[in-house]
Enzyme design. Structure first.
Site, short mmCIF file in Angstrom:
data_model
loop_
_atom_site.label_atom_id
_atom_site.label_comp_id
_atom_site.label_asym_id
_atom_site.label_seq_id
_atom_site.Cartn_x
_atom_site.Cartn_y
_atom_site.Cartn_z
N LEU A 1 0.86 -1.19 0.00
CA LEU A 1 0.00 0.00 0.00
C LEU A 1 0.89 1.24 0.00
CD1 LEU A 1 -2.71 1.59 0.61
CD2 LEU A 1 -2.23 1.20 3.01
N GLY B 1 -0.54 8.70 -1.39
CA GLY B 1 -0.11 9.89 -2.15
C GLY B 1 0.49 9.57 -3.51
N CYS B 2 -0.24 8.77 -4.31
CA CYS B 2 0.31 8.33 -5.62
C CYS B 2 -0.16 9.17 -6.79
CB CYS B 2 -0.05 6.86 -5.86
SG CYS B 2 0.70 5.75 -4.68
N SER C 1 1.08 11.97 -7.69
CA SER C 1 2.22 12.68 -8.30
C SER C 1 3.52 12.31 -7.59
CB SER C 1 2.00 14.20 -8.21
OG SER C 1 1.95 14.59 -6.85
N GLY C 2 4.61 12.87 -8.09
CA GLY C 2 5.91 12.83 -7.42
C GLY C 2 6.40 11.44 -7.03
N ILE C 3 6.93 11.36 -5.83
CA ILE C 3 7.58 10.13 -5.35
C ILE C 3 6.59 8.96 -5.32
CG2 ILE C 3 8.75 9.08 -3.35
CD1 ILE C 3 9.80 11.98 -2.70
N GLY C 4 5.39 9.22 -4.83
CA GLY C 4 4.39 8.14 -4.71
C GLY C 4 4.05 7.53 -6.06
N TYR D 1 6.56 22.20 9.11
CA TYR D 1 6.94 21.02 8.31
C TYR D 1 7.98 20.21 9.09
CZ TYR D 1 8.57 18.27 4.28
OH TYR D 1 8.92 17.25 3.43
#
Ligand SMILES: NC(=O)c1ccc[n+]([C@@H]2O[C@H](COP(=O)([O-])OP(=O)(O)OC[C@H]3O[C@@H](n4cnc5c(N)ncnc54)[C@H](OP(=O)(O)O)[C@@H]3O)[C@@H](O)[C@H]2O)c1
Length: 298
Positions: free
Chosen positions: A7, A10-11, A13-16, A156
């Site tokens: 699982l 956050g897929c 964009s980017g790293i995911g 952050y």
């Protein structure tokens, strides 16, 4: 060997996105990847990159890490289908760039809600199954900001420090269940993360913050842009590190993983500096007159 039920949050964009595709396109089809995102309206780029792996080894599902129900539903589907869950990558996150004394509390809470309570929800949902099956691997994408403080990234950094503390603490107890925890600490990565920071594109109007802060903010924005322009790694490089962490098994495997030279220089400076003054003096350069930090760091 049975497919590893995976699982990723956050897929969209980017790293995911990149990691979902890398694992899902593994030549031996070792992974069945539940590639989740909070807004399925953004699934186009992943669908396209997944290509023939879509609905084979890459499944796209909804998951908003800020919602208890959404996390529960996603994990329940996996358990109902497979009766197990092997790998979880807590990747979803938002950046934040703001002087904490001027930020509305709800913005500060939102960062913690996504970057800390989000992974906490996911971990709480999967841990009982991993403990029961006596196996599993939770990988948290934190940041160099998880071990060192940066001006204006206060919220952050707090959220990523919290994730580092959680990862290390939980790793101790989970050893008895053969459940592994790892954290990945990238420095700047060339993704769209900063475009989503409202404050990034908006210098406060004159008089909105005090003059010293205003000046520091302007300088930091220049340094931060420099960092992203000159030192950013690609999401591909970060995903190679994550894949390596997933695939390598060793008895004394570390908990924490750096992704490159930039992180190495920052983390090494910080981790030998218990009192913090050396780091504070170093990081103050980020809000002093512009200078070429890329050269001074080498
Ligand atoms: N880029 C960097 O410089 C950098 C450096 C160190 C660490 N990291 C960490 O790497 C991770 C991935 O970031 P990235 O650089 O790949 O940025 P990104 O391209 O902006 O990806 C962030 C992902 O998180 C998702 N997300 C945000 N809030 C969510 C929520 N409530 N529920 C589910 N998903 C949510 C976003 O979805 P939407 O598209 O719907 O917004 C997006 O898919 C983050 O944890 C970040 O803190 C990034």
């Amino acid at each position: 060997m049975a497919q590893k039920i995976t699982l990723i949050t956050g897929c969209s964009s980017g790293i995911g996105l990149n990691l979902a595709v890398k694992l899902g396109k593994d030549a031996a089809k070792k992974y069945l990847v539940y590639s989740t995102m909070r807004n399925l309206g953004k699934k186009g780029p992943l669908q396209e990159a997944a290509d023939s792996a879509l609905n084979d080894t890459i499944l796209i599902r909804p998951l908003d890490v800020k919602s208890d129900d959404s996390v529960k539903n996603a994990v329940s589907e996996i358990i109902n289908e497979h009766g197990r869950i092997d790998i979880v990558v807590n990747n979803a996150g938002i950046a934040s760039f703001n002087p904490i004394e001027y930020s509305p509390m709800h913005d500060i809470r939102d960062v913690l809600e996504t970057n800390f309570f989000g992974p906490v929800r996911v971990i709480r949902a999967v841990l009982p199954y991993m403990k029961e099956q006596r196996s599993g691997h939770v990988i948290n994408v934190t940041s160099v900001a998880g071990v060192a403080g940066y001006p204006f990234y206060e919220t952050y950094c707090a959220s990523k420090h919290a994730m580092e503390g959680l990862t290390e603490s939980l790793a101790i107890r989970m050893k008895s269940f053969d459940v592994k925890l790892s954290s990945i600490l990238p420095g700047p990565v060339d993704t769209n993360i900063n475009d989503n920071i409202v404050e990034w594109n908006r210098l406060p109007a004159k008089g909105e913050v005090d003059q010293v802060t205003q000046k520091q903010l302007e300088i930091l924005r220049i340094h931060a842009r420099d960092h992203f322009d000159n030192m950013a790694q690609t999401s591909d490089e970060i995903c190679d590190v994550i894949c390596n962490v997933i695939e390598t098994d060793a008895p004394n495997k570390p908990i924490r993983f750096k992704t490159g030279e930039f992180v190495d220089s920052r983390v090494s400076k910080k981790l030998v500096d218990f009192g913090g003054n050396t780091w504070v003096e170093f990081a103050r350069k980020l809000i002093e007159e512009p200078m070429d930090l890329t050269k001074s760091e080498k």
